[in-house]
Design a protein around this motif. Structure first.
Motif, mmCIF file in Angstrom:
data_model
loop_
_atom_site.group_PDB
_atom_site.id
_atom_site.type_symbol
_atom_site.label_atom_id
_atom_site.label_comp_id
_atom_site.label_asym_id
_atom_site.label_seq_id
_atom_site.Cartn_x
_atom_site.Cartn_y
_atom_site.Cartn_z
ATOM 1 N N GLU A 1 -15.906 17.340 5.238
ATOM 2 C CA GLU A 1 -14.923 16.369 4.763
ATOM 3 C C GLU A 1 -13.595 16.638 5.452
ATOM 4 O O GLU A 1 -13.107 17.776 5.450
ATOM 5 C CB GLU A 1 -14.762 16.489 3.252
ATOM 6 C CG GLU A 1 -13.790 15.486 2.644
ATOM 7 C CD GLU A 1 -13.651 15.676 1.150
ATOM 8 O OE1 GLU A 1 -12.634 16.257 0.708
ATOM 9 O OE2 GLU A 1 -14.578 15.259 0.424
ATOM 10 N N GLY B 1 -21.206 18.851 9.791
ATOM 11 C CA GLY B 1 -20.578 17.799 8.999
ATOM 12 C C GLY B 1 -19.661 18.405 7.954
ATOM 13 O O GLY B 1 -19.948 19.476 7.410
ATOM 14 N N GLU C 1 -12.302 11.757 4.715
ATOM 15 C CA GLU C 1 -13.429 11.093 5.379
ATOM 16 C C GLU C 1 -14.540 12.095 5.673
ATOM 17 O O GLU C 1 -14.277 13.230 6.078
ATOM 18 C CB GLU C 1 -12.944 10.470 6.694
ATOM 19 C CG GLU C 1 -14.039 9.817 7.524
ATOM 20 C CD GLU C 1 -13.541 9.375 8.890
ATOM 21 O OE1 GLU C 1 -14.371 8.868 9.675
ATOM 22 O OE2 GLU C 1 -12.334 9.547 9.180
ATOM 23 N N GLU C 2 -15.785 11.668 5.473
ATOM 24 C CA GLU C 2 -16.918 12.508 5.830
ATOM 25 C C GLU C 2 -17.162 12.375 7.330
ATOM 26 O O GLU C 2 -17.357 11.271 7.839
ATOM 27 C CB GLU C 2 -18.161 12.116 5.035
ATOM 28 C CG GLU C 2 -18.051 12.451 3.557
ATOM 29 C CD GLU C 2 -19.366 12.280 2.814
ATOM 30 O OE1 GLU C 2 -20.417 12.188 3.494
ATOM 31 O OE2 GLU C 2 -19.339 12.232 1.571
ATOM 32 N N GLN D 1 -14.410 24.525 1.772
ATOM 33 C CA GLN D 1 -15.714 23.875 1.948
ATOM 34 C C GLN D 1 -16.763 24.877 2.419
ATOM 35 O O GLN D 1 -17.897 24.890 1.935
ATOM 36 C CB GLN D 1 -15.604 22.734 2.959
ATOM 37 C CG GLN D 1 -14.785 21.552 2.474
ATOM 38 C CD GLN D 1 -14.792 20.416 3.487
ATOM 39 O OE1 GLN D 1 -15.843 19.946 3.912
ATOM 40 N NE2 GLN D 1 -13.604 19.961 3.877
ATOM 41 N N GLY E 1 -19.845 19.529 -1.921
ATOM 42 C CA GLY E 1 -19.214 18.671 -0.923
ATOM 43 C C GLY E 1 -20.162 18.372 0.215
ATOM 44 O O GLY E 1 -21.345 18.729 0.174
ATOM 45 N N PRO E 2 -19.663 17.726 1.257
ATOM 46 C CA PRO E 2 -20.529 17.245 2.337
ATOM 47 C C PRO E 2 -20.774 18.237 3.473
ATOM 48 O O PRO E 2 -21.278 17.841 4.508
ATOM 49 C CB PRO E 2 -19.749 16.028 2.845
ATOM 50 C CG PRO E 2 -18.316 16.429 2.650
ATOM 51 C CD PRO E 2 -18.284 17.243 1.376
#
Length: 341
Positions: free
Chosen positions: A305, A303, A311-312, A169, A177-178
């Motif tokens: 994942e 933040g 789950e975020e 990530q 992605g988040p």
């Protein structure tokens, strides 16, 4: 494999026609079997390699015939870091990861000059047997870093799978992605616009290996900023900014803000020329800045994942006491308040 000597090691390689076109890290790994390729890659990123006298910090640089490559490796660090009973501000923890609020002044992992008292030493004590060996001995579980004097949120992996997922990530910089990283920074001066983006590649400063600099041949670096407040009176002005990272390079926010003419308040590396400007501020603000002893930068939001559940997750860290004291001292001079300029 034999042990490294205690003294500094220098490796010199002259590139011939057969070697031309190969990766820099591969060439150096082949030239000296005392250093692993991963260790050589780290050294390249740290600015320990020069070609023709100029620092090159790209492991995948393709070497050219006739070039002279010099690697200067520092003395080896001590063996694996030891657990130390250092208090941690834990924001979240499960069997896969731990999220902590790192205080200013704490080094993330042991290095020459900081063999102990680091976040890694504290994590080894807190996590026990679940952490050692993940991501190597020196940096167990470390997915990303904050500068020693930058406070705020960090995530650390507790399993190999979590390490791989989180590292992916961060390597992707949140493009698919988040991943989310937001910082609060206090900078000298008023930016020309309320929001903006600094897109300027960064690399090792060729004149000072302890600094980063904007370089055409550097690695992609993008910072988005938005003004939260402008403080000032005649003779001085300071802006509180929210900075979001699209990439995560060493000293990125500090260098980017300096690059556009707004270095961070109290930054001893990138804003030494602004030290006398402190004397123009109200007394309470002067005292707050001098009490900082570090750049006015805080990792406020993180933040990502969750590597196991998908789950975020989002974590926030309020301003630490030293930056809150600065904000309180500046608040009466908020230019956005009714009746002010």
């Amino acid at each position: 494999m034999q042990e490294l000597p205690v003294e500094e090691m220098e490796v010199e390689v002259v590139i011939d026609g057969e070697t031309a076109g190969a990766r820099l890290d591969a060439v150096l790994a082949k030239a000296h079997d005392l250093l692993s390729r991963s260790r050589i890659k780290d050294l390249i990123l740290e600015g320990a390699v020069t070609i023709g006298g100029k620092t090159v910090d790209e492991p995948n640089y393709r070497v050219k015939a006739g070039e002279t490559i010099v690697l200067v490796a520092p003395p080896p660090e001590d063996s694996a870091p030891k657990p130390e009973a250092i208090p941690l501000d834990v924001l979240y923890e499960d069997q896969y990861l731990i999220v902590v609020d790192k205080p200013a002044g704490m080094v993330v992992h042991p290095a020459p000059g900081s063999p102990g008292g680091t976040l890694v030493n504290a994590l080894l004590h807190h996590c026990g047997d679940s952490l050692p060996g993940i991501n190597g001995v020196k940096r167990p579980g470390i997915v990303h870093r904050l500068d020693k004097d930058t406070s705020g949120v960090m995530v650390v992996a507790k399993t190999e799978r979590a390490m791989r997922k989180l590292a992916a990530q961060f390597a992707d910089h949140g493009r698919t992605g988040p991943l989310h990283r937001a910082y609060i920074a206090y900078a000298w001066g008023f930016t020309q616009t309320a929001t903006g983006t600094v897109d300027a590649p960064l690399g090792r400063d060729q004149h000072n290996r302890l600094k980063q600099a904007v370089r055409r041949d550097g690695r992609e670096a993008i910072t988005h900023y938005a003004v939260e407040a402008r403080f000032g009176e005649e003779g001085w002005d300071v802006t509180r900014l929210r900075c979001e990272l699209e990439t995560g390079r060493t000293h990125q926010i500090r260098v980017h803000m300096t690059h556009i003419g707004h270095p961070l308040v109290a930054d001893p590396v990138y804003a030494p020329g602004f030290a006398t400007k402190i004397n123009r501020l109200p007394q309470e603000a002067q005292e707050a800045i001098r009490a900082l002893g570090r750049q006015a930068l805080h990792a406020a939001e993180l933040g990502f994942e969750h590597p196991a559940t998908g789950e975020e997750m989002m974590f926030e860290s309020p301003l630490p006491a030293d930056l809150q004291a600065l904000d309180d001292a500046l608040a009466p001079y908020d230019r956005s308040l009714p009746g002010r300029g």
